[in-house]
Design a protein around this motif. Structure first.
Motif, PDB file in Angstrom:
ATOM      1  N   ALA A  37      -2.061   4.488  -0.266  1.00  0.00           N
ATOM      2  CA  ALA A  37      -1.148   4.473   0.876  1.00  0.00           C
ATOM      3  C   ALA A  37      -1.092   3.222   1.744  1.00  0.00           C
ATOM      4  CB  ALA A  37      -1.285   4.904   2.308  1.00  0.00           C
ATOM      5  N   LEU A  38      -2.329   2.276   1.561  1.00  0.00           N
ATOM      6  CA  LEU A  38      -1.650   0.405   1.864  1.00  0.00           C
ATOM      7  C   LEU A  38      -0.823  -0.004   0.610  1.00  0.00           C
ATOM      8  CD1 LEU A  38      -5.572  -0.660   2.870  1.00  0.00           C
ATOM      9  CD2 LEU A  38      -3.533  -0.177   4.133  1.00  0.00           C
ATOM     10  N   THR A  39      -1.084   0.600  -0.216  1.00  0.00           N
ATOM     11  CA  THR A  39      -0.168  -0.975  -1.528  1.00  0.00           C
ATOM     12  C   THR A  39       1.249  -0.051  -1.778  1.00  0.00           C
ATOM     13  OG1 THR A  39      -0.566   1.289  -2.823  1.00  0.00           O
ATOM     14  CG2 THR A  39      -2.015  -0.930  -3.210  1.00  0.00           C
ATOM     15  N   ARG A  40       1.404   1.063  -0.508  1.00  0.00           N
ATOM     16  CA  ARG A  40       2.571   1.917  -0.424  1.00  0.00           C
ATOM     17  C   ARG A  40       3.753   0.663   0.892  1.00  0.00           C
ATOM     18  NH1 ARG A  40       2.341   7.492  -3.530  1.00  0.00           N
ATOM     19  NH2 ARG A  40       1.863   6.932  -4.970  1.00  0.00           N
ATOM     20  N   ILE A  41       2.978   0.161   1.117  1.00  0.00           N
ATOM     21  CA  ILE A  41       4.113  -0.008   2.347  1.00  0.00           C
ATOM     22  C   ILE A  41       5.001  -1.171   2.309  1.00  0.00           C
ATOM     23  CG2 ILE A  41       3.665  -1.350   4.740  1.00  0.00           C
ATOM     24  CD1 ILE A  41       0.360  -0.676   4.757  1.00  0.00           C
ATOM     25  N   ARG A  42       6.049  -0.914   2.584  1.00  0.00           N
ATOM     26  CA  ARG A  42       7.540  -1.057   2.476  1.00  0.00           C
ATOM     27  C   ARG A  42       7.794  -2.086   3.450  1.00  0.00           C
ATOM     28  NH1 ARG A  42       9.492   3.526  -0.499  1.00  0.00           N
ATOM     29  NH2 ARG A  42      11.078   3.379   0.906  1.00  0.00           N
ATOM     30  N   GLY A  43       7.397  -1.992   4.597  1.00  0.00           N
ATOM     31  CA  GLY A  43       7.920  -2.163   5.718  1.00  0.00           C
ATOM     32  C   GLY A  43       6.798  -2.387   6.201  1.00  0.00           C
ATOM     33  N   ILE A  44       6.807  -3.642   7.138  1.00  0.00           N
ATOM     34  CA  ILE A  44       6.131  -3.910   8.649  1.00  0.00           C
ATOM     35  C   ILE A  44       6.900  -4.683   9.989  1.00  0.00           C
ATOM     36  CG2 ILE A  44       4.204  -4.891   9.792  1.00  0.00           C
ATOM     37  CD1 ILE A  44       3.276  -5.558   6.606  1.00  0.00           C
ATOM     38  N   GLY A  45       7.078  -3.901  10.998  1.00  0.00           N
ATOM     39  CA  GLY A  45       7.635  -3.886  12.240  1.00  0.00           C
ATOM     40  C   GLY A  45       6.870  -5.071  13.124  1.00  0.00           C
TER      41      GLY A  45
END
Length: 473
Positions: A425-433
């Motif tokens: 899941a950590l590697t699939r983060i595509r956007g960080i608000g």
């Protein structure tokens, strides 16, 4: 904080005699301490229109520990006197054996204060607290005719600890805690749904029981219950997911945080073992554990071994840079302790535990992350979950979530569970608000049968390709 005014040393123990007993227990060991605790707590619960629980508890005791290599001798007692400590010495000596160890350096001293030492239970009279719960119950029922059940819980506690070291140093900490939780059940056409809200921290009761605070909690609990009355069955399949800020960080805590605790990594049982310096998350992902945030539920001035808490970076821009450590695991791994040695009470041994674990914010507009969802869900509230530390696999249930198609937030959904593993899941983060927020102060963490208060937090996150379990297609 170094002091000698902790009550057991005023009325129950002679400090010099206790130090001599401790030195006897740890002679030839690598580490050890005498941990003393006094705790008072109060819980009032209003349920089904009446006061259901009103409890007050007071406890005190000590735990004596001697550590030699990977072996620990531990004894505890509710009786604090020289005779009880002498008996404990005989038990802890079994772990030391023939000795041969070298005593570790003591923790660094600190005069930092992160929270008040005032007793939160003294903030209001008992009768006033009961009247407050009754008022909250009446307000919630009057807020919406669909409300059929209200539960209100007010809890406060004061923990005093003292950690005596073999070299004679004494570290103390006075730790308050207060919390208010509101739960609401609504019914419509025979269907019932629930909503809850709450919060608190290492603070007094004044702000928590202020009317504007508890009214906000009641309205939020009612809003969630109302949303869930409109919810449709959740879809099932592999979907992109946007997680809201704040409390959804509980997924980060469980799926990633536990895997970054030192004991699991020293033993090689964590999915993150042996990966220091390697990329374990998408670029931009920075995860911290920080016990130094004033007044937060998970904060501690010193941990339960006497080490000052710290702002520890665990993952920096996607690279694994550190683990959370207590003294024993840090020594065995050849690193410094990080102030994460925590225990539930004097009856428990310390181990590496989280404090306030959160992900830093990024640069993305939260609304744009939702708008980027072509077919997915927007999850803003979580309930229970579980994780397997060895592989990081998690299952979490959503308490508030919405269907999103072509960037438009649609109907709320019910029964959604998020399934995956933390490392992936950590590697699939595509956007960080850019909206990082901490939770309102209601988290507790369990490990090896011990429970401690914690905090979590994160910004809005867009994660690609999580498995969603649900009832629909």
């Amino acid at each position: 904080m170094t002091t000698s005014t902790f009550r057991p040393f005023e009325t129950l123990l002679d400090r010099d005699q206790a130090t001599a007993r401790l030195r006897e227990a740890v002679a030839g060991a690598d580490d050890g301490e005498l941990f003393l605790e006094s705790r008072r707590s109060e819980v009032l619960s209003f349920d089904d229109g009446r006061l259901k629980t009103a409890s007050f508890d007071a406890a005190e005791g000590f735990g004596l520990r001697a550590v030699r290599g990977e072996t620990t001798g531990y004894a505890h007692s509710t009786v604090i006197d020289d005779a009880a400590i002498a008996r404990a010495v005989a038990t802890t000596r079994l772990a030391v054996g023939a000795g041969g160890g070298t005593m570790a350096e003591p923790p660094l001293a600190t005069n930092r204060r992160l929270y008040t030492d005032a007793d939160p239970m003294a903030g209001a009279a008992f009768a006033a607290k009961v009247d407050l719960l009754r008022e909250i119950d009446a307000f919630a029922r009057a807020l919406d005719p669909r409300v059929v059940q209200v539960t209100v819980t007010l809890a406060a506690a004061l923990q005093e600890v003292a950690i005596l070291r073999p070299e004679g140093g004494l570290v103390t900490d006075i730790r308050p805690m207060a919390r208010l939780n509101v739960g609401v059940i609504m019914e419509r056409d025979g269907r019932r749904e629930s909503g809850g809200a709450g919060g608190g921290g290492r603070v007094g009761l004044d702000g928590i029981i202020a009317r504007d605070n508890w009214e906000r909690m009641v309205r939020e609990a009612a809003r969630i219950a109302s949303v869930n009355l409109e919810a449709e069955p959740a879809p099932a399949g592999v979907l992109d997911v946007v997680l809201g800020p704040g409390w959804p960080g509980i997924l980060l805590h469980e799926a990633v945080g536990h895997g970054l605790e030192g004991d699991f990594n020293r033993k090689g049982s964590s999915a993150f073992a042996g990966k220091l310096g390697q990329r374990v998350a998408a670029a931009g992902v920075t995860v911290l554990d920080d016990g130094t945030i004033p007044d937060r539920r998970g904060s501690i001035t010193v941990d339960d071994e006497g080490t000052p808490s710290a702002r520890n970076v665990l993952i920096e821009d996607g690279i694994l840079v550190g683990y959370m450590q207590d003294r024993q695991n840090a020594r065995l791994m050849g690193v410094a302790p990080t102030g994460n040695g925590r225990r539930e009470s004097y009856a428990h041994q310390p181990m590496p535990r989280m404090t306030n674990t959160y992900m830093l914010g990024g640069n993305d507009d939260p609304a744009s992350l939702v708008a980027d969802l072509k077919d997915g869900i927007y999850a803003v509230g979580f309930g229970g979950g579980q994780v397997d530390i060895t592989n990081g696999k998690f299952v979490f249930s959503c308490t508030e979530a919405y269907r999103v198609k072509n960037g438009k937030v649609g109907a709320p959904i019910k029964g959604a569970t998020l399934i995956g593993d933390g490392a992936t899941a950590l590697t699939r983060i595509r956007g960080i608000g850019h909206d990082m927020a901490l939770d309102p102060g209601m988290g507790s963490c369990g490990k090896a049968g011990q429970w401690v208060p914690v905090g979590v937090g994160q910004p809005t996150l867009l994660i690609g390709g999580l498995t969603v379990g649900g009832a629909g297609g």
